[in-house]
Write a protein that holds these residues in place. Sequence first.
Motif, short mmCIF file in Angstrom:
data_model
loop_
_atom_site.label_atom_id
_atom_site.label_comp_id
_atom_site.label_asym_id
_atom_site.label_seq_id
_atom_site.Cartn_x
_atom_site.Cartn_y
_atom_site.Cartn_z
N ASN A 209 0.83 -1.21 0.00
CA ASN A 209 0.00 0.00 0.00
C ASN A 209 0.86 1.26 0.00
O ASN A 209 0.53 2.27 -0.62
N ASN A 210 1.96 1.21 0.74
CA ASN A 210 2.89 2.33 0.78
C ASN A 210 3.48 2.59 -0.60
O ASN A 210 3.55 3.73 -1.08
N CYS A 211 3.91 1.52 -1.25
CA CYS A 211 4.48 1.64 -2.60
C CYS A 211 3.43 2.12 -3.60
O CYS A 211 3.74 2.89 -4.53
N CYS A 212 2.20 1.69 -3.42
CA CYS A 212 1.10 2.12 -4.30
C CYS A 212 0.94 3.64 -4.25
O CYS A 212 0.83 4.30 -5.29
N ALA A 213 0.93 4.21 -3.04
CA ALA A 213 0.77 5.67 -2.90
C ALA A 213 1.94 6.41 -3.55
O ALA A 213 1.76 7.43 -4.23
N LYS A 214 3.15 5.89 -3.36
CA LYS A 214 4.32 6.53 -3.97
C LYS A 214 4.27 6.47 -5.48
O LYS A 214 4.64 7.42 -6.18
N GLU A 215 3.82 5.35 -6.03
CA GLU A 215 3.71 5.20 -7.47
C GLU A 215 2.68 6.15 -8.06
O GLU A 215 2.89 6.76 -9.11
N LEU A 216 1.55 6.30 -7.37
CA LEU A 216 0.51 7.22 -7.83
C LEU A 216 1.03 8.65 -7.87
O LEU A 216 0.76 9.40 -8.82
N LYS A 217 1.79 9.04 -6.84
CA LYS A 217 2.35 10.39 -6.80
C LYS A 217 3.43 10.56 -7.88
O LYS A 217 3.48 11.59 -8.57
N LYS A 218 4.29 9.56 -8.04
CA LYS A 218 5.38 9.67 -8.99
C LYS A 218 4.87 9.83 -10.41
O LYS A 218 5.40 10.63 -11.20
N ARG A 219 3.80 9.12 -10.74
CA ARG A 219 3.26 9.18 -12.11
C ARG A 219 2.18 10.24 -12.25
O ARG A 219 1.58 10.38 -13.32
N LYS A 220 1.92 10.99 -11.18
CA LYS A 220 0.95 12.08 -11.16
C LYS A 220 -0.44 11.60 -11.60
O LYS A 220 -1.12 12.25 -12.42
N LEU A 221 -0.83 10.48 -11.07
CA LEU A 221 -2.15 9.92 -11.34
C LEU A 221 -3.16 10.47 -10.34
O LEU A 221 -2.80 10.99 -9.28
N GLN A 222 -4.43 10.35 -10.68
CA GLN A 222 -5.49 10.83 -9.78
C GLN A 222 -5.80 9.74 -8.75
O GLN A 222 -6.83 9.07 -8.81
N GLY A 223 -4.90 9.58 -7.82
CA GLY A 223 -5.04 8.52 -6.83
C GLY A 223 -5.98 8.88 -5.70
O GLY A 223 -6.32 10.04 -5.48
N ILE A 224 -6.41 7.84 -5.00
CA ILE A 224 -7.18 7.99 -3.75
C ILE A 224 -6.26 7.55 -2.62
O ILE A 224 -5.78 6.41 -2.62
N TYR A 225 -6.00 8.44 -1.69
CA TYR A 225 -5.06 8.17 -0.61
C TYR A 225 -5.80 8.02 0.72
O TYR A 225 -6.86 8.62 0.94
N ARG A 226 -5.21 7.23 1.59
CA ARG A 226 -5.75 7.05 2.94
C ARG A 226 -4.96 7.99 3.85
O ARG A 226 -3.75 7.85 4.00
N ILE A 227 -5.64 8.98 4.44
CA ILE A 227 -4.97 9.95 5.29
C ILE A 227 -5.51 9.89 6.70
O ILE A 227 -6.64 9.44 6.94
N HIS A 228 -4.70 10.32 7.64
CA HIS A 228 -5.04 10.28 9.06
C HIS A 228 -4.41 11.48 9.74
O HIS A 228 -3.18 11.58 9.82
N GLU A 229 -5.23 12.43 10.20
CA GLU A 229 -4.72 13.64 10.83
C GLU A 229 -4.16 13.36 12.22
O GLU A 229 -4.55 12.40 12.88
N ALA A 230 -3.25 14.22 12.65
CA ALA A 230 -2.73 14.14 14.01
C ALA A 230 -3.82 14.50 15.01
O ALA A 230 -4.76 15.23 14.67
N PRO A 231 -3.75 14.01 16.24
CA PRO A 231 -4.78 14.32 17.24
C PRO A 231 -4.88 15.82 17.49
O PRO A 231 -3.88 16.54 17.46
N ASP A 232 -6.09 16.27 17.78
CA ASP A 232 -6.33 17.66 18.11
C ASP A 232 -5.87 17.92 19.54
O ASP A 232 -6.04 17.08 20.42
N THR A 233 -5.30 19.11 19.77
CA THR A 233 -4.80 19.42 21.12
C THR A 233 -5.92 19.47 22.16
O THR A 233 -5.68 19.19 23.33
N LYS A 234 -7.13 19.78 21.73
CA LYS A 234 -8.26 19.76 22.67
C LYS A 234 -8.47 18.35 23.21
O LYS A 234 -8.71 18.15 24.41
#
Length: 800
Positions: free
Chosen positions: A411-436
């Motif tokens: 999955n990690n390599c998949c995301a890098k490949e999508l970015k490298k080839r500038k494809l319209q990829g769908i990425y799984r993102i996860h924000e850092a915890p909120d300070t509140k």
Amino acid sequence: MAQHLPSEEQIIAILRDEPMVGSRLRSALGLPKKQKMAFKQMLADMVDRGLLKRTSHKEYQLGDGESVEEKREKRVKKIAEQYPEDNRRPGARSRRQNDKENETRVKRGILHQTGEEEWEVHELDTGKVYEMCHRRQAPGKEGETISFTLYPHPKLKHSYLAKVDRTAEAMNISWEEVKTKFMEDANLPKDFSPAIKKYVDGVKEPCGKDFKGRVDYRQLTILCIDPDGAMDHDDAISVERTAKGGYRLGVHIADVSYYVPEGSELDEEALERSYTQYLPWTAVPMLPEKLSSNVCSLHQGVDRCAFTCMMELDKHANVLSWDFHRSIVKITKSITYEQAMEMMKNGDDDIKALAEVTALLKQNRTKDGLLEFQSTEFGCKFNEKGEPEKIFPRTTDESNSWVEECMLIANNCCAKELKKRKLQGIYRIHEAPDTKDIMELYYMYPDLFKDSPVMLRDLGKPRSGDTNLNPTAFKLYEHLVKRAAGDETLTNRILRSMQKAHYDSNSFGHFALNWQDYAHFTSPIRRYADLWCHRELARKGAEITAERKNSVIEVCDLISANEVKNQKTERIAIKVCSCWILKSHIGDDFEATVSGIEEWGIYVSIADPIAEGLVRFRDIAGDDFYVFNPDQGLAFGKKSGRTFRRGDKVLVRLLRVDPLRGQADFSIIEKLSSEPKKRRRQGESRDDYRNRDVHERADRAAAAEALGYVSQPDEDFDDDVPEFVSAHSHMNRGGRGKSRGGRFDSDAPSFERRSSRSRGGRNDRGDDREGFHVASKPRKGGSRKGAGRSNKSHGRGGRR
């Protein structure tokens, strides 16, 4: 000379013609005012003997000859004949005096029918018999044990009527009706359209023309490791040692995009569903069964179209290069996780190579830090009739992590490949915890932050921009997870302080994985995001810049929203199963643990049978009044001073169950765990002991101000409590499972399976689930007859 009082005959003679008030009757008899009191006493005596009676207008008229005492005895006799037991309600004063600390208003008894529409209930504890209030629908079945409450009889002043304490509809329904109603309420699709069925019927087994242009891996030793009973196999692994001492790791995924044309009716239907919906008793697939369980599935010994990520690793399993391409595979061994462990014990070379490379992959992930949450997932066992019989905790083997590590790196390599080839990829993102949320966690559980390598003031404000990675916050959460090891309650609370992973068209990073690039590539049979990524990776030349049939931004929004909806549905489904099991336990007492507290009540979980439910404050035994303190996360009794906190042990009684909604209500009979006592530490003086709370509050206030929060003084509470929004949502133990041969997401990291925040709500609590807290999600497997599918997420999990 004083005038004598009139005789009784004279009074009766006057009243025989017309009723009169006392003053008028005295005037008619010619009595002076000074004899008023004596005359009133005479009239009252005649009323007591039944010679006279007094109307509501205070007029005296002739009586029926029956004295007041005789009337009272007659009324008591009538009540005694109607109600053999002494069921009269006591006076207000005696009710207060006799109120026991562990007595609950909800009682239990056995139903008996006495007439066509007449019912009565025999209380189990006292043997008293109460008449049931009249209702059009029967309160239950003959001889059934029910929970009931009492309320004053509308006609008999000193008696009670019983009212059943749950709906008859919910208790008398069959399991088949429960499943049907659940599917309708969840708005789950029943089948595919005729056009889709016609297209799928025309799809044939892959042959020579389907293999043109593909890399042939049929001579490789390829392992497919799945749970027992899995039907749809979408991933397989090959490991080869290279001459330089490194490894050649191949992750082979079913090539679903080859059979699902972009923009077709089948593609639009798959997008609308977004996921395969897993329920304990069945699964609602994203794709028709012929594709998911047959043509696309990687079965042992047959040629299949695949999409391969072939990675070159050095001797430390660092990725040197990777290549994504379509391929042909023939699975050498299709085994279960248990069989993989047996092969490891027997010294199988292929399994040893897999274990070796995955151990190095995990070691590499650990270098920059690793968040590993230990939690329990639950499944449901069904009896011969297909009804829920038992909720049980699932266990995972070491072999689960072998598959997980391979899928994560792919999955990690998949995301890098999508970015490298500038494809319209769908990425799984996860924000850092909120300070509140971090401050709230610190306020609730300050011991978790003891000896922390990170000061709260160093966290700063939440990051923004092109990355979700926050090394300082990540280091803090590593410490928190280690401190909470072995305590599932604390682990759950830490998870709830984190954000929820979702999909985005930009690779902003995955906080919990501590990776900047992450996408989903390994589960296209059950998840649309993976199917989209496969289609993007297959584009060449002009296809890369061509307009897509659907907007990637709209697709990300849709599948993220559907993920939340599906998780809620799966969470409620496991609750429905547990409530069905609880149907036969109405009125039983259990030892329970407080799993959450909200402004409307206390959530408790029981171990046998495994279930969870709500205790409304009014259902806590005794006459105390309880209030919810959101800042301290506790319920406080204003009269007794008794408190309930998360983790307390209590004795509860099951009051009512609604399998249709997956809701169970309990009553707290007794608190089993004692109140924690504040103790002096070794070498601590009395003054330091007394002032410790003040210093701790000052530290919390300083940390809050450093993070930009203003302290809000309160004359009735801690002066230095930081002002922020509290969100003490209860622990949700949402469940995913399947009835027969089920599979869960054991190969998906627990943080990804459970990283979300949920704010309150009976059916939306805990991390991102509702009901039981399930760390991983059942995946592939099952049968067409409702046995339920299982599946896995191999770094593709439902939470990453």
